[in-house]
Design a protein around this motif. Structure first.
Motif, PDB file in Angstrom:
ATOM      1  N   GLU A 127       0.826  -1.206   0.000  1.00 18.35           N
ATOM      2  CA  GLU A 127       0.000   0.000   0.000  1.00 18.35           C
ATOM      3  C   GLU A 127       0.862   1.259   0.000  1.00 18.35           C
ATOM      4  OE1 GLU A 127      -2.801  -0.164   3.160  1.00 18.35           O
ATOM      5  OE2 GLU A 127      -3.775  -1.996   2.429  1.00 18.35           O
ATOM      6  N   LEU A 128       1.936   1.242   0.767  1.00 19.41           N
ATOM      7  CA  LEU A 128       2.863   2.375   0.783  1.00 19.41           C
ATOM      8  C   LEU A 128       3.504   2.555  -0.591  1.00 19.41           C
ATOM      9  CD1 LEU A 128       4.534   4.563   2.218  1.00 19.41           C
ATOM     10  CD2 LEU A 128       6.137   2.751   2.912  1.00 19.41           C
ATOM     11  N   LEU A 129       3.894   1.455  -1.204  1.00 16.46           N
ATOM     12  CA  LEU A 129       4.518   1.502  -2.520  1.00 16.46           C
ATOM     13  C   LEU A 129       3.579   2.130  -3.544  1.00 16.46           C
ATOM     14  CD1 LEU A 129       6.666   0.757  -4.648  1.00 16.46           C
ATOM     15  CD2 LEU A 129       5.595  -1.498  -4.785  1.00 16.46           C
ATOM     16  N   VAL A 130       2.330   1.709  -3.551  1.00 10.58           N
ATOM     17  CA  VAL A 130       1.357   2.230  -4.511  1.00 10.58           C
ATOM     18  C   VAL A 130       1.182   3.735  -4.322  1.00 10.58           C
ATOM     19  CG1 VAL A 130      -1.060   2.172  -5.233  1.00 10.58           C
ATOM     20  CG2 VAL A 130       0.159   0.042  -4.785  1.00 10.58           C
ATOM     21  N   ARG A 137      -9.387  -0.039  -0.168  1.00 13.15           N
ATOM     22  CA  ARG A 137      -8.074   0.472   0.234  1.00 13.15           C
ATOM     23  C   ARG A 137      -7.399   1.165  -0.939  1.00 13.15           C
ATOM     24  NH1 ARG A 137      -6.756   0.948   5.433  1.00 13.15           N
ATOM     25  NH2 ARG A 137      -4.556   0.463   5.011  1.00 13.15           N
ATOM     26  N   TYR A 138      -7.494   0.550  -2.104  1.00 12.29           N
ATOM     27  CA  TYR A 138      -6.903   1.134  -3.311  1.00 12.29           C
ATOM     28  C   TYR A 138      -7.559   2.475  -3.636  1.00 12.29           C
ATOM     29  CZ  TYR A 138      -5.406   1.451  -8.210  1.00 12.29           C
ATOM     30  OH  TYR A 138      -4.876   1.869  -9.411  1.00 12.29           O
ATOM     31  N   PHE A 139      -8.861   2.524  -3.498  1.00 11.49           N
ATOM     32  CA  PHE A 139      -9.607   3.755  -3.767  1.00 11.49           C
ATOM     33  C   PHE A 139      -9.153   4.879  -2.831  1.00 11.49           C
ATOM     34  CE2 PHE A 139     -13.250   6.590  -3.141  1.00 11.49           C
ATOM     35  CZ  PHE A 139     -13.551   6.910  -4.459  1.00 11.49           C
ATOM     36  N   MET A 140      -8.975   4.573  -1.568  1.00 10.65           N
ATOM     37  CA  MET A 140      -8.538   5.589  -0.595  1.00 10.65           C
ATOM     38  C   MET A 140      -7.128   6.081  -0.921  1.00 10.65           C
ATOM     39  SD  MET A 140     -10.946   6.386   1.339  1.00 10.65           S
ATOM     40  CE  MET A 140      -9.914   7.474   2.323  1.00 10.65           C
ATOM     41  N   ILE A 141      -6.252   5.180  -1.316  1.00  3.94           N
ATOM     42  CA  ILE A 141      -4.889   5.574  -1.701  1.00  3.94           C
ATOM     43  C   ILE A 141      -4.936   6.545  -2.876  1.00  3.94           C
ATOM     44  CG2 ILE A 141      -2.711   4.756  -2.693  1.00  3.94           C
ATOM     45  CD1 ILE A 141      -3.148   2.150  -1.083  1.00  3.94           C
ATOM     46  N   MET A 142      -5.782   6.252  -3.853  1.00  5.50           N
ATOM     47  CA  MET A 142      -5.893   7.135  -5.014  1.00  5.50           C
ATOM     48  C   MET A 142      -6.442   8.503  -4.618  1.00  5.50           C
ATOM     49  SD  MET A 142      -7.096   4.800  -8.266  1.00  5.50           S
ATOM     50  CE  MET A 142      -8.582   4.147  -7.498  1.00  5.50           C
ATOM     51  N   ILE A 143      -7.439   8.529  -3.752  1.00  2.00           N
ATOM     52  CA  ILE A 143      -8.047   9.800  -3.326  1.00  2.00           C
ATOM     53  C   ILE A 143      -7.023  10.670  -2.596  1.00  2.00           C
ATOM     54  CG2 ILE A 143      -9.710  10.806  -1.718  1.00  2.00           C
ATOM     55  CD1 ILE A 143     -10.956   9.845  -4.321  1.00  2.00           C
ATOM     56  N   THR A 145      -3.648  10.549  -3.029  1.00  2.00           N
ATOM     57  CA  THR A 145      -2.409  10.832  -3.762  1.00  2.00           C
ATOM     58  C   THR A 145      -2.610  11.405  -5.164  1.00  2.00           C
ATOM     59  OG1 THR A 145      -2.344   8.521  -4.521  1.00  2.00           O
ATOM     60  CG2 THR A 145      -1.110   9.059  -2.515  1.00  2.00           C
ATOM     61  N   ARG A 146      -3.610  10.982  -5.888  1.00  2.00           N
ATOM     62  CA  ARG A 146      -3.738  11.362  -7.288  1.00  2.00           C
ATOM     63  C   ARG A 146      -4.180  12.810  -7.527  1.00  2.00           C
ATOM     64  NH1 ARG A 146      -3.826   7.060 -11.768  1.00  2.00           N
ATOM     65  NH2 ARG A 146      -2.190   8.544 -12.238  1.00  2.00           N
TER      66      ARG A 146
END
Length: 200
Positions: free
Chosen positions: A111-114, A141-147, A149-150
């Motif tokens: 998750e940190l890497l992504v 989890r992927y969705f939250m990472i995108m929100i 960082t992107r």
């Protein structure tokens, strides 16, 4: 997309801008479609098209259309990769990228890497959604990472295109030097990053 003539406009910002504007009232939908498809087939870097979008539609319209399209495209890629598996992802992701990142994304620090992949400019962020779909990471989890960082690079690109950010001539010089450095040394920087992440 090839039949629409869009690929002939890739090498010119002005031609790309004219292409979007040629759709008139449908320009918003076409811009969304371009940003959405850029995540999947990536012929046009989404940041470059966000700059053009900022020039055509203004800062906030370009930002929200781009963000919605890129997040939606990433979710679709994730779902397709999860449902269809590796034979599907191999059609879009090079073996070199898969070999380098697939195991790392599936590791405990995946998750940190992504998140880092989405923040740093020299890393293959658009290919990541395919590989995340193959991992055990949940879509939520992927969705939250995108929100988290992107939006930042999309906002900066849209602001740059809308001219809400005024950059002096020396600032453009610094940007040009940085871009050239990243282009020239992108592979070396990427390899160092992957090595450091493995060691860490």
């Amino acid at each position: 997309m090839k039949s629409t003539g869009i690929f002939s406009t890739i090498n010119s910002v002005e031609a790309f801008k004219a292409y979007i504007q040629s759709y008139g009232d449908k320009a918003y939908g076409m811009f969304f479609f371009i940003q959405f498809m850029s995540v999947i087939i990536a012929p046009i870097p989404s940041n470059i098209s966000a700059v053009v979008g900022g020039n055509v539609f203004g800062l906030w319209q370009s930002f929200f259309i781009s963000l919605l399209a890129i997040i939606s495209g990433s979710v679709v890629v994730f779902i397709l990769a999860r449902k269809l598996g590796k034979p599907f992802t191999e059609k879009f992701v090079s073996p070199k990228i898969s070999e380098k990142y697939e195991k790392l994304i599936s590791s405990k620090r995946g998750e940190l890497l992504v998140g880092i992949l989405f923040l740093l400019p020299f890393l293959p962020d658009d290919a990541i959604g395919f590989l995340v779909g193959l991992s055990t990471m949940r879509l939520g989890r992927y969705f939250m990472i995108m929100i988290l960082t992107r939006p930042w690079e999309i906002l900066a690109a849209s602001a740059l295109g809308s001219s809400n950010i005024i950059i002096p001539w020396w600032g453009w010089g610094i940007i040009a030097i940085l871009v050239l450095y990243v282009v020239k040394n992108g592979s070396r920087l990427e390899n160092k990053f992957v090595s450091a992440f493995k060691e860490g």
